[in-house]
Every structure is written in C-alpha cells, then in structure tokens.
Motif scaffolding. Structure first.
Motif, PDB file in Angstrom:
ATOM      1  N   LYS A   1      39.817  33.416  47.574  1.00 58.67           N
ATOM      2  CA  LYS A   1      40.438  31.728  47.091  1.00 58.67           C
ATOM      3  C   LYS A   1      39.948  31.857  46.094  1.00 58.67           C
ATOM      4  O   LYS A   1      40.480  30.265  45.090  1.00 58.67           O
TER       5      LYS A   1
ATOM      6  N   THR B   1      44.868  25.087  45.354  1.00 62.35           N
ATOM      7  CA  THR B   1      44.173  25.729  44.031  1.00 62.35           C
ATOM      8  C   THR B   1      45.137  24.460  43.381  1.00 62.35           C
ATOM      9  O   THR B   1      44.576  23.101  42.157  1.00 62.35           O
TER      10      THR B   1
ATOM     11  N   SER C   1      44.702  36.843  44.718  1.00 58.51           N
ATOM     12  CA  SER C   1      43.637  35.113  44.997  1.00 58.51           C
ATOM     13  C   SER C   1      43.368  35.819  46.788  1.00 58.51           C
ATOM     14  O   SER C   1      43.495  35.039  47.640  1.00 58.51           O
TER      15      SER C   1
ATOM     16  N   ARG D   1      41.179  29.803  41.833  1.00 58.21           N
ATOM     17  CA  ARG D   1      40.914  28.638  42.042  1.00 58.21           C
ATOM     18  C   ARG D   1      40.625  28.686  40.989  1.00 58.21           C
ATOM     19  O   ARG D   1      41.252  28.137  39.366  1.00 58.21           O
TER      20      ARG D   1
ATOM     21  N   ARG E   1      42.692  21.245  43.470  1.00 48.08           N
ATOM     22  CA  ARG E   1      41.135  20.868  42.860  1.00 48.08           C
ATOM     23  C   ARG E   1      41.991  20.998  41.421  1.00 48.08           C
ATOM     24  O   ARG E   1      40.809  19.900  40.610  1.00 48.08           O
TER      25      ARG E   1
END
Length: 286
Positions: free
Chosen positions: A226, A67, A223, A230, A70
């Motif tokens: 995934k 995360t 989570s 995110r 990103r």
C-alpha cells in the motif's frame, strides 16, 4: 492480473522475488513532500480556474481509499472534493447513465476525486448482473466519447486502476473481519469479488480494450504494498499536471491590541463545558 496456473496460483506471481519495502522514515518524508506538492497544485487550480477529475478504480481492498485520504489530508474541502456515490436510487436508474456523475464534475477552480465512478457499469454491474448486456455494450461505446467531451471542454482527466493480487486481497479482507474501525469496509459484495475473481478480471480486460484510449489512458498502480502504491500514484499524478507555484499575498499578524479591561467573561456556571475526559484517562494511567 496474470493467468491462472493449474495449481491455482497466478502466473504473474510464479518465481517472483519478494519486494523490499520502503522504510517508515523514507515513506513519511516522501508522503509529506508529495502532500506539500498537492497543496501547491490546489493553489494553482484555484488561481487558474482549472478543472481536475481523478478517477480511482480497481479491485476491492486495493488501496484506493487510503491513497485518496493521503492526497486530500491537507487540502481544502472547498476545492478538493471526494465523490463516492452510493447505489443509484430508483429515480437515478431512470436517468441517462452518466447523469448523476456529471452532477459531481468540478466547476472552475475545483478538483474532484472519484472513489469509484461511471466505471461501476464496466465492473460490478457487469459481473453481478445489475445491468443488461445491451446497457454494458452501450457503456463501452459511449464512455470514450463521454470522456473525449470532458477533455475537449478543458477538464484535466486522469484515470488510475489499482491492481492487487488475489492472495493480498484475501489477506486484507481477513484483516478487516475483527478490526472494529474497518469492519464497515467489508460487505457481502466484497466477498463476492473473491469468488468471482476471474469474472472481474475478464470484465476489467474488456473495459481496458474499449476505454484505454490515447486521449484518456488508464494508468495501472501495482498496490500489493500500500505505501508504495500511494507514493507511486501521487508522484505520477503530479508529473502529469503542468502546475506551478502561485504567489500568495503575505499575511502579517497585527500587534496584539491593548485590552481596555472593561470586559468580564460570564461565570463558567452559565456555560455547558465538555467533560475533561483526558483527566480521567491520565488518572487511570497513574
């Protein structure tokens, strides 16, 4: 986390239908939209001099690092900085516990993302015996005060706990065993977390009781998937910050100048060029 049933399965998972996953096309479109918003946030932070601290905590292999990657993918490292501190040195062990984390806090116009933070004391240090019971109790008393001081000084503090099930955590650990680019993520300490699942759960629950405050709440990110984690975390974080578009001075490319023709490049033989690795690959493919 869910309580354990006699059959060893988590109570939170019993009878729970399998969640439908987002399509790759929708995920890619939304992650790019959110990343665009983070660029806007970055420019607002730079323009206003805001100081933003984002704490990422949770189980090993819960998806924190992915995360963070990103979020920061298109941000300037001069403005958005990741703080992922190693184990403390002998000198740091002799400091006030929060001291080395304070050194990582943002100045005006900066964002700091803590990939694990001062909450190490509430988790791994508590469970693995790296701190004394007295040090742990002191941490639970001091942390709300410490965070209140940050907030009163104008720091925008956000705390996220990434929650992953024991089955999914173990699956991710196994997938790393023979993955040459992710083996480094699997350490003996990670494996200990499998055997000490309930100890970590109790430590996390105790931490939440003391540090989930009205001024500095914890936000829990589910989570097990995934990509969902995110998107959910990024969208939520943006929704908690009152940023806005900042006007930029428009940049116009000048006309290409007319070359005089008097310049000549030095012969190629005088420079050390990188070998054309790609040509070799293309040759093998033919």
């Amino acid at each position: 986390m869910g309580t354990k049933k006699p059959n060893g399965k988590s109570g939170a998972k019993a009878g729970k239908p399998k969640k439908r996953k987002i399509s790759p096309e929708v995920y890619e479109a939304e992650i790019f939209r959110l990343q665009t918003e983070f660029v806007k946030l970055q420019e607002w932070v730079r323009h206003t001099g805001a100081r933003v601290v984002i704490v990422f905590e949770g189980r090993d292999a819960a998806g924190k690092g992915g995360t963070i990657k990103r979020i920061t993918e298109y941000l300037s490292p001069r403005i958005a900085r990741i703080a992922a501190l190693p184990a403390p040195s002998d000198r740091e062990r002799g400091q006030w516990y929060y001291q080395r984390y304070i050194a990582q806090l943002p100045a005006k116009g900066e964002i700091v993302l803590f990939d694990r933070s001062w909450y190490n004391r509430a988790g791994v240090e508590k469970v693995m015996g790296f701190c004394t019971p007295q040090e742990h109790s002191l941490f639970l008393r001091q942390t709300p005060i410490f965070e209140q001081m940050l907030i009163e000084d104008g720091v925008l503090l956000r705390k996220y706990w990434f929650s992953v099930s024991d089955d999914e955590q173990l699956r991710r650990f196994k997938s790393r065993l023979n993955d040459p680019v992710r083996q480094w993520k699997l350490s003996p300490m990670d494996l200990e977390s499998v055997y000490r699942w309930e100890d970590y759960s109790r430590a996390k629950d105790e931490m939440m009781v003391h540090t989930d405050t009205a001024a500095s709440p914890w936000y829990v990110v589910e989570s097990d998937i995934k990509k969902h984690a995110r998107l959910n975390m990024m969208a939520h974080l943006l929704s908690t910050l009152e940023y806005e578009d900042v006007e930029h001075s428009k940049v116009e490319l000048p006309e290409r100048p007319v070359l005089s023709g008097n310049y000549q490049r030095p012969p190629r033989e005088l420079s050390k060029y990188v070998d054309d690795h790609v040509v070799a690959l293309m040759g093998d493919a033919e």
